[in-house]
Design an enzyme around this catalytic site. Structure first.
Site, mmCIF file in Angstrom:
data_model
loop_
_atom_site.group_PDB
_atom_site.id
_atom_site.type_symbol
_atom_site.label_atom_id
_atom_site.label_comp_id
_atom_site.label_asym_id
_atom_site.label_seq_id
_atom_site.Cartn_x
_atom_site.Cartn_y
_atom_site.Cartn_z
ATOM 1 N N SER A 1 34.661 71.536 46.535
ATOM 2 C CA SER A 1 34.044 71.586 45.207
ATOM 3 C C SER A 1 33.495 72.961 44.832
ATOM 4 C CB SER A 1 32.924 70.554 45.095
ATOM 5 O OG SER A 1 33.460 69.256 44.975
ATOM 6 N N MET A 2 33.442 73.885 45.753
ATOM 7 C CA MET A 2 33.066 75.250 45.372
ATOM 8 C C MET A 2 34.203 75.945 44.633
ATOM 9 S SD MET A 2 30.623 76.474 48.545
ATOM 10 C CE MET A 2 30.979 78.204 48.294
#
Length: 387
Positions: free
Chosen positions: A59-60
């Site tokens: 998710s980064m």
């Protein structure tokens, strides 16, 4: 600055078998004051960790895609008010699925989903894998969380599913960044990989970032089994080109590469105009934070944190972790984490490959995990204690 306690903590996590290995970094005013490396790059083969290790950041990837979208906004090619269906017509048929007594009751949209909704995760799209609900069950059945779908199949399946909330009604973490990435592809006629390379990575000198590990020998690997659940760990394959460029979870990077991105956001130099960096890293939830808090932590980006356009933003001095109003952070499922405190000129990152499987298998226990958020909380606390 003394980072001895931080170093001892991280080495202890490796020694206790909680994480396979790590690369950690703390920078202040753009200068790196600490870079720690420990444990294993590949615990199965006994290979030691390397400073230049590649990590699946899950998710980064989302902040990259959010910043990318704002480069189009800055050029006047995209508006935050634009309806998603203007670029992806298949989403013109969306409905909302109200969860009533364990059933899903469909209702018409009161307003279209906008680019702004995608950026602040108020579009109503969800994930099937995290937490449980009737609508989330539909997402699981449709398999839209899977990594092996083509772009066309992903959009077809997702556009046939109901939103969990009306657009703008609630913060609902989900597949919005994936939709945003495919919207940018439709807008530009280029792949998301090309867009990120040309508009984000190349300007910032991020040579090791993308959707594929071009040097698999540098790719960090997890344990074969999760130390908490005993379940086998399988992370997304990144050794070859993916079936689609997933803007919500598909990225690969190094600690130094990701620092360049964070410093561009902190300083307002090299990527976006300073005012757009500020727009991205300030809270956009407003009263939706309090409404989410009443529903439960599932509906917030974290205790004391609102959400900007791709990152969680600290709302005030109170919170579970040390920090200052306006600091921002995000993390990735496989163990990567960053936070930035502009008031201190501080950027800090911890990269490991240790996913917390409780967040999927038993989400009600995830907040009490020995790993996951506790690891990030301890890292943040020890960074501030080292300054």
């Amino acid at each position: 600055m003394d980072f001895a306690r931080l170093e001892a903590f991280l080495r202890g996590q490796v020694a206790e078998g909680r994480i396979p290995g790590y690369v950690a970094l703390v920078a202040r005013g753009g200068e790196v004051f600490y870079q720690g490396v420990g444990g294993y790059l590949d615990p199965g083969k006994g290979l030691p960790m390397r400073e230049e290790a590649l990590f699946r950041i899950y998710s980064m990837t989302k902040p990259w895609v959010s910043a990318l979208a704002l480069t189009f906004v800055e050029e006047g090619l995209l508006s935050l008010q634009d309806p998603v269906e203007e670029y992806l017509p298949e989403f013109s048929r969306l409905q909302v699925g109200r969860e009533v007594g364990g059933e899903v009751v469909l209702e018409a949209l009161k307003a279209p989903v906008t680019v702004y909704d995608l950026l602040r995760h108020t579009a109503g799209f969800t994930y099937g894998v995290f937490f449980r609900s009737p609508v989330k069950g539909l997402y699981l059945e449709a398999g839209v969380d899977r990594f092996d779908l083509s772009r066309e199949e992903f959009l077809k399946r997702l556009s046939a599913l109901p939103l969990r909330f009306q657009p703008g009604e609630a913060f609902e973490y989900g597949l919005s960044s994936d939709v945003l990435g495919h919207l940018l592809e439709a807008l530009s006629g280029k792949s998301l990989a090309e867009l990120l390379r040309d508009r984000v990575f190349s300007p910032l000198g991020m040579r090791d970032s993308g959707f594929q590990a071009h040097d698999p020998a540098r790719l960090a690997q997890p344990f074969s089994k999760d130390p908490e659940t005993g379940r086998s760990i399988r992370l997304i394959p990144v050794e070859a080109e993916p079936p689609r460029y997933a803007g919500g979870l598909g990225g690969v990077s190094t600690v130094l590469d990701y620092l360049r991105f964070l410093e561009a956001l902190r300083t307002g130099r090299g990527l976006l105009h300073p005012r757009l960096c500020r727009l991205m890293t300030q809270d956009h939830l407003g009263p939706l934070y309090e409404a989410g808090l009443r529903r439960g932590l599932e509906y917030t980006p974290g205790p004391g944190y609102g959400f900007g356009l791709g990152v969680a933003v600290r709302l005030g001095p109170a919170g579970m972790a040390p920090g200052n109003p306006g600091d921002f952070y995000w993390w990735g499922f496989a163990g990567t984490y960053f936070f930035v405190d502009p008031s201190q000129g501080l950027s800090a990152l911890l990269f490991t490959q240790a996913p917390n499987l409780l967040s999927i298998l038993e989400p009600e226990r995830a907040l009490h995990s020995r790993l996951g958020q506790r690891l990030h909380l301890a890292f943040r606390t020890l960074v501030y204690a080292s300054l």
